[in-house]
Design a protein around this motif. Sequence first.
Motif, PDB file in Angstrom:
ATOM      1  N   THR A 304       0.826  -1.213   0.000  1.00  0.00           N
ATOM      2  CA  THR A 304       0.000   0.000   0.000  1.00  0.00           C
ATOM      3  C   THR A 304       0.859   1.260   0.000  1.00  0.00           C
ATOM      4  N   ILE A 305       1.839   1.307   0.905  1.00  0.00           N
ATOM      5  CA  ILE A 305       2.681   2.505   1.015  1.00  0.00           C
ATOM      6  C   ILE A 305       3.531   2.675  -0.244  1.00  0.00           C
ATOM      7  N   LYS A 307       2.676   1.762  -3.205  1.00  0.00           N
ATOM      8  CA  LYS A 307       1.765   2.269  -4.233  1.00  0.00           C
ATOM      9  C   LYS A 307       1.512   3.768  -4.029  1.00  0.00           C
ATOM     10  N   MET A 308       1.323   4.153  -2.765  1.00  0.00           N
ATOM     11  CA  MET A 308       1.067   5.567  -2.473  1.00  0.00           C
ATOM     12  C   MET A 308       2.248   6.432  -2.925  1.00  0.00           C
TER      13      MET A 308
END
Lengths: 313, 446
Positions: A304-305, A307-308
């Motif tokens: 997730t991070i 991707k962010m």
Amino acid sequence: MPFTAKSGKFNASIKTVTIGTGDKAITLGGENVLPFYSFDAPIENAPKVGIEITDFGLENEPDCIKKYYEGCTTLTDMAKKAASFEGVDFLSFRMEGGDPNGANKSTEELIAALKEVADAVDIPLVVAGSKNAERDSELLSKAAEAVQGRNAIILAAKEENYKTVGAAAGLAYGQIVGAESSVDINLAKQLNVLLTQLGVNASSIAMNVGTATAGYGYEYVASTMQRVKAAALSQNDAQLQMPIITPVASETWGVKESVTSQEDIPEWGDQERRGVDMEVQTAAADLACGSNAVILKHPTSIATISKMIKELV
Amino acid sequence: MALKGLDIFKLSPKKNCKECGSPTCMAFSMKVAQGAVDVNACPYFSEEAKAQLSEATAPPMKTVKIGTGSEEFALGGETVMERHEKTFVSKTRYAVTLCNCMDDATIDAKLADIPKIEYERIGERMYVEMIYVNYKADGQTDYVELVKKAAALGRTMILGCDDAETAKAALAVCKDSKPVLNGATSKNYEAMNAVAKEAGVVLGVCGADMNEIYDTIKALEGLGNKDLIVDTTAATIKETFANTVQLRRAAIKDGDRTCGYPSIVNLAKLAKGDMHLQSALAAVFTVQYGSIVVMEELTYAEALPLFGLRQNIFTDPQKPMRVDPGVYSINGGDENSICLTTVDFALTYFLVSGELERSGVPCNLIISDAGGLSVLTAWAAGKLSASTIEKFWKEQDIEGKIKSRKLVIPGKVAVLKGEIEAKLPGWEIIIAPTEAAQLVKFLKDM
């Protein structure tokens, strides 16, 4: 009349620090703008994400972490697996068992474990200590020797032990010195000054200016990071221009929002989702406040991070 | 942009009549510049000069109020870019989104989930404060009916609707609760403005990019509407972040009033279906300049870290956060369980209570009033001493409430042991380790 934004680009920039060797090496820092302000100037090097494993292997990990390492029996297996998850830029090995108030494992045992992990992977390494400054003085000095040639971050030299850890990591064995202070811009600067006076090259220092979980005194972390970046960029303070690396997992996976089981508080819902969100939000806030690298442990958080960061840089 | 005393002096009547209470017009102007005196204290300041002055001294970012009664929220009104400069005044508010493109079952499930988030954290009620009701022209359910249904929950509403006729019908059923009407663009702003003005609600400005948004704000200001919010949501996460930061920066640092409005960031659009990414972005926009953050869901997983983060970021940087003094039972501690005491500094409380919870040992954590300072600072300031503990014990009737006579005191104030023993006869005083992290082992070994 169109909107005209003034540029917030600075004349100063964050120093670059390269970790690891060969084509897997990564570079932290280099930007001359505030975090993710790519509209002011391109971000030189995107922030990086690391995965943490400890000398306890899977022993103390919650089930939601264990399931990702199914079939792993040794630290070698675990390290290889950890390095394979999507979004992982580097591996952090934390020698948690060195804590004299905890398992108090012998230095030989911990260094053997470190060597096993280091040999298993070719991605950049971070070696973290036991959090006990006195023990780390010896342990991290030995660790710096054990991973010679890997250009690893030794996390961390503190005010109490910077002479031994800084000398071993930064002078004798050519590693990157992690400089840890606790949420105070003056302490962060002082430690950098002390380390450079000791002879450590300023471009071989990465700072851990302090860490906290979202909701747990996080205002100090946010303001310390923001003030450090402001001093580094707008005032060109060379002693605060080192990139920032922030351990997240070792904080967030200890708070009640992450460890309480669904049986204990049913309305809170799935424990894994809670643990991941606590980790993800804390890491996202760290990055928005100025961290150049974060250390996480749940594979979903890392993806997730990562991707962010790709979306924002 | 703040005016200097000299600039105000130029506008003053220069009579030195002393009627305002100041010896000279110059002195009066200086005081006005500092904000110490209101310009109306001078009977001779011309209306024209006053208007010029109020324009110049107006805050860089407008405070916009939405909702009514206990659900009224102030947005914007910030004066700084980072929290260490001066307290951020208006908290980020979070909304859960509904859409008339969802089927009835989904809508009902979402509406049923919203009231489930309800708890207290350091004296603050935590709950889903807002509902965003999105309109799609080809939606499968009736928009006005959906608005009516959502309004029944009593939360502050944001109507995401760019069709003026539909918006008008929706506002007819909920305008008294002062929702936001979000959806004015360069194409429909005149009609939307009329609808928002008639209903007396705040209007949200949208656009494909900052240029469209900027021009639309200018046009709406030209029509006399300054009750605005800016939807900074763009096609990508990167652009949205850029819009949100640049809007705030132009207002605060460059004094561009056209940008001085609160923002709406719609994460449900930017990271649809990826709740962890929405969670991460919600944290980013809480730290940086989101006034309203819209999400697809807000379960405990997102709420627990997010509300905690917000509570931290929106605090006075000069005043530490405090917890209420009192007796906190941990791990089911009862009147016979061991007692530990520490200060009311929120950070200390969280660290200590966290470690105590991890130990699994039933105990009572007694928090005395130490002015919100940390252990050593409180001790040095005389706010944590044998006398303050004795006083607190009497005030709270600790001996009446608790039968255990074992008290663990912070290791950093080990010197207090003797004095506390003298002040609290019958109590066994035990010294804790100096770091909270060592408490687990300490308690387990006892």
